[in-house]
Design a protein around this motif. Structure first.
Motif, PDB file in Angstrom:
ATOM      1  N   GLU A  14       0.719  -1.197  -0.056  1.00 25.24           N
ATOM      2  CA  GLU A  14       0.256   0.168   0.074  1.00 25.24           C
ATOM      3  C   GLU A  14       0.849   1.285  -0.145  1.00 25.24           C
ATOM      4  OE1 GLU A  14      -3.436   2.128   2.616  1.00 25.24           O
ATOM      5  OE2 GLU A  14      -3.133   0.221   2.944  1.00 25.24           O
ATOM      6  N   PRO A  15       1.775   1.315   0.949  1.00 27.44           N
ATOM      7  CA  PRO A  15       2.807   2.542   0.867  1.00 27.44           C
ATOM      8  C   PRO A  15       3.343   2.627  -0.600  1.00 27.44           C
ATOM      9  CG  PRO A  15       3.084   1.497   3.110  1.00 27.44           C
ATOM     10  CD  PRO A  15       2.252   0.448   2.080  1.00 27.44           C
ATOM     11  N   GLN A  51       2.199   2.030  -3.295  1.00 28.02           N
ATOM     12  CA  GLN A  51       1.138   2.358  -4.515  1.00 28.02           C
ATOM     13  C   GLN A  51       0.837   4.025  -3.907  1.00 28.02           C
ATOM     14  OE1 GLN A  51      -1.774  -0.415  -4.429  1.00 28.02           O
ATOM     15  NE2 GLN A  51      -0.553  -1.821  -5.320  1.00 28.02           N
ATOM     16  N   LYS A  52       0.940   4.420  -2.815  1.00 31.22           N
ATOM     17  CA  LYS A  52       0.401   5.592  -2.353  1.00 31.22           C
ATOM     18  C   LYS A  52       1.423   6.621  -2.711  1.00 31.22           C
ATOM     19  CE  LYS A  52      -1.605   7.288   1.935  1.00 31.22           C
ATOM     20  NZ  LYS A  52      -2.185   7.300   3.408  1.00 31.22           N
ATOM     21  N   TYR A  53       2.895   6.352  -2.448  1.00 27.84           N
ATOM     22  CA  TYR A  53       3.817   7.275  -2.810  1.00 27.84           C
ATOM     23  C   TYR A  53       4.744   6.868  -3.951  1.00 27.84           C
ATOM     24  CZ  TYR A  53       1.984   8.341   2.020  1.00 27.84           C
ATOM     25  OH  TYR A  53       1.345   8.713   3.106  1.00 27.84           O
ATOM     26  N   TYR A  56       1.280  13.201  -7.653  1.00 30.26           N
ATOM     27  CA  TYR A  56       0.824  13.715  -6.294  1.00 30.26           C
ATOM     28  C   TYR A  56      -0.150  14.938  -6.059  1.00 30.26           C
ATOM     29  CZ  TYR A  56       1.251  12.586  -1.264  1.00 30.26           C
ATOM     30  OH  TYR A  56       1.063  12.373   0.172  1.00 30.26           O
ATOM     31  N   GLU A  84      -1.771  17.697   0.480  1.00 28.74           N
ATOM     32  CA  GLU A  84      -0.719  17.576   1.462  1.00 28.74           C
ATOM     33  C   GLU A  84      -0.651  19.038   2.033  1.00 28.74           C
ATOM     34  OE1 GLU A  84       1.071  15.639   3.383  1.00 28.74           O
ATOM     35  OE2 GLU A  84       1.177  14.506   1.479  1.00 28.74           O
ATOM     36  N   GLU A 102       6.828   3.181   5.731  1.00 32.78           N
ATOM     37  CA  GLU A 102       5.813   4.020   5.191  1.00 32.78           C
ATOM     38  C   GLU A 102       6.104   5.607   5.153  1.00 32.78           C
ATOM     39  OE1 GLU A 102       0.967   4.609   5.310  1.00 32.78           O
ATOM     40  OE2 GLU A 102       1.923   2.771   6.189  1.00 32.78           O
ATOM     41  N   HIS A 161       6.608   8.709   2.898  1.00 32.61           N
ATOM     42  CA  HIS A 161       5.530   9.906   2.906  1.00 32.61           C
ATOM     43  C   HIS A 161       6.270  11.209   2.892  1.00 32.61           C
ATOM     44  CE1 HIS A 161       1.694  11.775   5.028  1.00 32.61           C
ATOM     45  NE2 HIS A 161       2.184  12.550   3.836  1.00 32.61           N
ATOM     46  N   GLN A 187       8.116  11.870  -0.538  1.00 33.45           N
ATOM     47  CA  GLN A 187       7.088  12.029  -1.628  1.00 33.45           C
ATOM     48  C   GLN A 187       6.808  13.646  -1.449  1.00 33.45           C
ATOM     49  OE1 GLN A 187       5.711   9.677  -3.525  1.00 33.45           O
ATOM     50  NE2 GLN A 187       4.571  11.272  -4.840  1.00 33.45           N
TER      51      GLN A 187
END
Length: 298
Positions: free
Chosen positions: A138-139, A141-143, A170, A175, A227, A231, A234
């Motif tokens: 998941e991390p 794919q997220k970042y 992003y 953010e 993770e 973050h 990113q």
């Protein structure tokens, strides 16, 4: 010898001073991290990227063992919920005081001794019959930008790498809103995903353009949670800024590493300032960044 044997016998015994239900949380988290990494162990790019953020610490660990064994121990055991038990937030586990440095050192040293005797292909096969939560999927794919740049850093063969910047995908507005939004006060250990006031302030400077660099001595001083590392990276990379440690200069277009890595500072003491001032074996951008940060510190 295998994963479950290590968790059930050695690790559970070493954590005996922690109440059972909290010990179970730590052991489960370590199991998830071991299985998530070992299940893709043959994927060189994946494996090297996950292990890359441990080098400033793992390569200096004892006892003697192959580098990937030390990296594996740091990535899956040291960089786990074990950090909560070793931090100011140990009260989360109903502990009166955190695990001592001596205890942590014994846990990691014993793990290195244990896993250097293991065949990692056999460990990978063991994961196929185990239930676990993938802590990396998941991390990643997220970042995606952070993951892509970390991969480039992990796989680079020389001290310098220049490349055409990777695509940004992003939502920076979201953010920015996240960083300025009021949150409850957080005393962050090295594992929580929360951002404390200091981190919010420093990232705010990055987003506003007040600074071109985000500096920490080493990856572990940013976070032991992979993770959270993604973050923060990113945010920095999406804003065209550079992430810098005493060993690395990482941006979306230029990556540099010190020829011979310095050992990560243990805390915010003398070794931290030594690392900041030591520019031996550093390529141009990293050297310039360290000089800039030294001048600010003085």
């Amino acid at each position: 010898m295998g994963i479950q044997e290590y968790l059930n016998n050695l690790l559970n015994y070493e954590l005996k001073e922690i109440k059972y239900r909290y010990r179970e949380q730590i052991v489960a988290d370590i199991k998830d991290r071991m299985c998530s990494l070992l299940s893709k162990w043959e994927d060189e790019a994946f494996r090297k990227t996950i292990l890359f953020v441990t080098d400033e610490e793992a390569l200096f660990y004892e006892p003697d063992a192959p580098a990937d064994v030390k990296r594996f121990v740091v990535a899956t055991i040291r960089n786990s919920m074990l950090e909560i038990a070793a931090s100011v937030n140990c009260g989360q586990f109903k502990m009166q005081e955190p695990l001592s440095d001596k205890t942590i050192k014994e846990i990691t040293a014993n793990a290195i001794f244990y896993f250097r005797q293991c065949d990692f292909d056999t460990l990978k096969e063991e994961t196929e019959g185990m239930e676990y939560t993938d802590v990396y999927e998941e991390p990643i794919q997220k970042y995606p930008l952070a993951w892509d740049i970390l991969q480039k850093a992990a796989l680079m063969e020389h001290a310098e790498l220049k490349f055409e910047g990777s695509e940004k995908t992003y939502d920076l507005d979201a953010e920015k809103e996240f960083l300025v939004k009021e949150h409850r006060a957080a005393i962050c250990d090295g594992f929580t995903l929360e951002f404390d006031d200091y981190l919010r302030e420093e990232l705010g400077k990055v987003i506003s353009g007040m600074t071109d660099l985000f500096y920490v001595d080493c990856f572990k001083m940013l976070s032991r949670n992979f993770e959270k590392v993604l973050h923060v990276l990113q945010i920095i990379l999406e804003n065209d800024r550079a992430f810098v440690t005493c060993n690395y200069y990482i941006s979306n277009g230029v990556i540099e590493k010190r020829k011979k890595l310095l050992r990560a500072a243990h805390n915010a003491g003398e070794d931290l300032f030594y690392n900041l001032r030591n520019r031996k074996g550093t390529p141009a951008q990293l050297r310039k960044a360290l000089q800039c940060m030294t001048e600010e510190a003085e």
